[in-house]
Design an enzyme around this catalytic site. Structure first.
Site, PDB file in Angstrom:
ATOM      1  N   ARG A 194      37.944  36.733  40.989  1.00 23.13           N
ATOM      2  CA  ARG A 194      37.320  36.209  42.220  1.00 23.13           C
ATOM      3  C   ARG A 194      38.224  36.496  43.423  1.00 23.13           C
ATOM      4  O   ARG A 194      39.282  35.899  43.575  1.00 23.13           O
ATOM      5  CB  ARG A 194      37.110  34.697  42.075  1.00 23.13           C
ATOM      6  CG  ARG A 194      36.561  34.021  43.331  1.00 23.13           C
ATOM      7  CD  ARG A 194      35.129  34.342  43.612  1.00 23.13           C
ATOM      8  NE  ARG A 194      34.247  33.760  42.613  1.00 23.13           N
ATOM      9  CZ  ARG A 194      32.948  34.095  42.526  1.00 23.13           C
ATOM     10  NH1 ARG A 194      32.410  34.983  43.357  1.00 23.13           N
ATOM     11  NH2 ARG A 194      32.199  33.551  41.598  1.00 23.13           N
ATOM     12  N   ARG A 234      32.713  45.560  36.819  1.00 26.63           N
ATOM     13  CA  ARG A 234      33.791  44.645  37.218  1.00 26.63           C
ATOM     14  C   ARG A 234      34.412  43.897  36.040  1.00 26.63           C
ATOM     15  O   ARG A 234      35.398  43.195  36.215  1.00 26.63           O
ATOM     16  CB  ARG A 234      33.319  43.680  38.319  1.00 26.63           C
ATOM     17  CG  ARG A 234      32.213  42.743  37.931  1.00 26.63           C
ATOM     18  CD  ARG A 234      31.837  41.825  39.094  1.00 26.63           C
ATOM     19  NE  ARG A 234      30.758  40.922  38.732  1.00 26.63           N
ATOM     20  CZ  ARG A 234      30.451  39.823  39.387  1.00 26.63           C
ATOM     21  NH1 ARG A 234      31.127  39.488  40.455  1.00 26.63           N
ATOM     22  NH2 ARG A 234      29.443  39.057  38.996  1.00 26.63           N
ATOM     23  N   HIS A 239      32.662  45.044  46.860  1.00 30.31           N
ATOM     24  CA  HIS A 239      32.384  43.659  47.254  1.00 30.31           C
ATOM     25  C   HIS A 239      33.657  43.025  47.836  1.00 30.31           C
ATOM     26  O   HIS A 239      34.288  42.169  47.218  1.00 30.31           O
ATOM     27  CB  HIS A 239      31.931  42.938  45.983  1.00 30.31           C
ATOM     28  CG  HIS A 239      31.400  41.562  46.138  1.00 30.31           C
ATOM     29  ND1 HIS A 239      32.038  40.578  46.871  1.00 30.31           N
ATOM     30  CD2 HIS A 239      30.288  40.987  45.628  1.00 30.31           C
ATOM     31  CE1 HIS A 239      31.337  39.469  46.788  1.00 30.31           C
ATOM     32  NE2 HIS A 239      30.279  39.685  46.038  1.00 30.31           N
ATOM     33  N   ASP A 299      24.300  34.838  53.408  1.00 34.90           N
ATOM     34  CA  ASP A 299      24.190  35.792  52.291  1.00 34.90           C
ATOM     35  C   ASP A 299      23.112  36.806  52.698  1.00 34.90           C
ATOM     36  O   ASP A 299      21.923  36.550  52.542  1.00 34.90           O
ATOM     37  CB  ASP A 299      23.811  35.034  51.007  1.00 34.90           C
ATOM     38  CG  ASP A 299      23.959  35.902  49.771  1.00 34.90           C
ATOM     39  OD1 ASP A 299      24.245  37.111  49.908  1.00 34.90           O
ATOM     40  OD2 ASP A 299      23.777  35.373  48.655  1.00 34.90           O
ATOM     41  N   GLU A 353      30.729  43.590  52.550  1.00 31.09           N
ATOM     42  CA  GLU A 353      30.684  44.506  51.406  1.00 31.09           C
ATOM     43  C   GLU A 353      29.986  45.804  51.801  1.00 31.09           C
ATOM     44  O   GLU A 353      28.978  45.783  52.501  1.00 31.09           O
ATOM     45  CB  GLU A 353      29.912  43.824  50.268  1.00 31.09           C
ATOM     46  CG  GLU A 353      30.393  42.398  50.018  1.00 31.09           C
ATOM     47  CD  GLU A 353      29.438  41.574  49.156  1.00 31.09           C
ATOM     48  OE1 GLU A 353      28.682  42.163  48.349  1.00 31.09           O
ATOM     49  OE2 GLU A 353      29.426  40.335  49.305  1.00 31.09           O
TER      50      GLU A 353
HETATM   51  C1  BG6 Z   1      27.321  38.548  46.976  1.00 24.24           C
HETATM   52  C2  BG6 Z   1      25.883  38.144  46.834  1.00 24.24           C
HETATM   53  O1  BG6 Z   1      27.397  39.934  47.090  1.00 24.24           O
HETATM   54  O2  BG6 Z   1      28.036  38.130  45.818  1.00 24.24           O
HETATM   55  C3  BG6 Z   1      25.825  36.634  46.635  1.00 24.24           C
HETATM   56  O3  BG6 Z   1      25.161  38.546  47.981  1.00 24.24           O
HETATM   57  C4  BG6 Z   1      26.665  36.206  45.456  1.00 24.24           C
HETATM   58  O4  BG6 Z   1      24.478  36.249  46.426  1.00 24.24           O
HETATM   59  C5  BG6 Z   1      28.083  36.738  45.657  1.00 24.24           C
HETATM   60  O5  BG6 Z   1      26.646  34.803  45.333  1.00 24.24           O
HETATM   61  C6  BG6 Z   1      29.049  36.396  44.542  1.00 24.24           C
HETATM   62  O6  BG6 Z   1      28.565  36.777  43.305  1.00 24.24           O
HETATM   63  P1  BG6 Z   1      29.376  36.431  41.998  1.00 24.24           P
HETATM   64  O7  BG6 Z   1      28.567  36.959  40.847  1.00 24.24           O
HETATM   65  O8  BG6 Z   1      30.689  37.146  42.100  1.00 24.24           O
HETATM   66  O9  BG6 Z   1      29.540  34.944  41.981  1.00 24.24           O
END
Ligand code: BG6
Length: 287
Positions: free
Chosen positions: A62, A86, A155, A200, A259
């Site tokens: 994360r 990922r 991302h 978002d 992103e």
């Molecule tokens: C973003 C999406 O790219 O990623 C969101 O637009 C999403 O909707 C976010 O919540 C995080 O995703 P994840 O799977 O890493 O929790």
């Protein structure tokens, strides 16, 4: 100084590579080919990492730069959200020390043996660390008869001083899918975007350079790209932050995802034997 690269055992016992150049430092995990750090010397980190991130083979990290491929978001018939890249262990296939003192690391995604839909796509990712951070994501369609379609997205989680003192520039006039409170197509009318609630959004047809202006850190982050038509802007705000186990309740104050990719209305369609390359350059300067 000349650049140094070092192999380390990172968090959770996962292998990673540390890079130090004369002007910056970076860290990349083989798990997800995930850049977890890019920082210019004397500046706060450019990339944001959650203090609650998991570091385990079955979960994405994360923060930093998750590589989203070969699909974005949820996909019918697929278990994983945001694709499998990922959570795969990538191979490091080359380290190149470039003239000017930058270092380029080239990673290869092992072939998709468990997913016939994407088994013929081959992906490589080059991360170049120097004064800026360069990201080149290349996909080749190895089929000699079939066209293949996929989504890709870098991302990127950015560090910000205070989310309330940040504005995002470059998207005025663009159409976007707003995914908060339903799915609504809207047009960005403001000169810049401020964040004061959950955001978002997937901006379509946006090959443009985007900038994050950070009044608190007095810093401008510039995101330049090639062959990327989508821009996703995300901050989970209060309720979503609380709902994510690997994200601190208050951490949304210090991060913003901008992103770069080709998703949703802008997937990549590759003919047999063809390849595509998406490139992103991230740089920062004071303001
Ligand atoms: C973003 C999406 O790219 O990623 C969101 O637009 C999403 O909707 C976010 O919540 C995080 O995703 P994840 O799977 O890493 O929790």
């Amino acid at each position: 100084m000349s650049a140094i690269t070092k192999f380390i055992i990172g968090d959770g016992g996962l292998p990673a590579i540390c890079v130090e150049t004369a002007v910056s430092t970076a860290e990349i995990y083989l798990h997800g080919a995930h850049v977890t750090k890019f920082q210019k010397k004397g500046e706060p980190p450019v990339l944001w990492m959650s203090g609650k991130s998991l570091f385990e083979t079955k979960s994405p990290i994360r923060g930093g730069i998750p590589v989203i491929f070969p699909w974005f978001g949820a996909r019918d018939g697929k278990v994983l959200k945001h694709g499998s890249a990922r959570v795969k262990s990538w191979r490091l296939i080359e380290i190149a020390h470039l003239a000017g003192g930058s270092v380029a690391l080239r990673f290869q995604l092992p072939a998709e043996t468990d997913d016939a839909d994407f088994a013929e796509l081959e992906a490589e990712y080059t991360v170049t660390v120097g004064e800026s951070l360069g990201l080149d994501f290349t996909v080749k369609n190895n089929s000699n008869s079939k066209s293949l379609s996929f989504e890709e997205c870098l991302h990127t989680y950015f560090t910000v001083g205070d989310i309330g003192a940040v504005s995002v520039h470059g998207l005025k006039g663009s159409q976007y899918l707003d995914t908060v409170g339903g799915l609504n197509e809207r047009i960005e009318i403001g000169d810049s975007i401020g964040i004061s609630s959950e955001v978002d959004r997937i901006y379509h047809d946006t090959p443009v350079t985007v900038e994050i202006h950070d009044e608190k850190l007095r810093r401008k982050i510039k995101i330049e790209k090639q062959n990327s038509l989508s821009t996703v802007v995300w901050n989970p705000w209060i309720a979503k932050s609380k709902a994510m186990a690997d994200f601190g309740d208050e951490e949304y104050h210090g991060m913003l995802c901008v992103e770069s990719g080709n998703v949703r209305m802008n997937p990549v369609n590759l003919g047999p034997g063809k390849s595509s390359k998406m490139s992103v350059k991230i740089s920062s300067s004071s303001m």
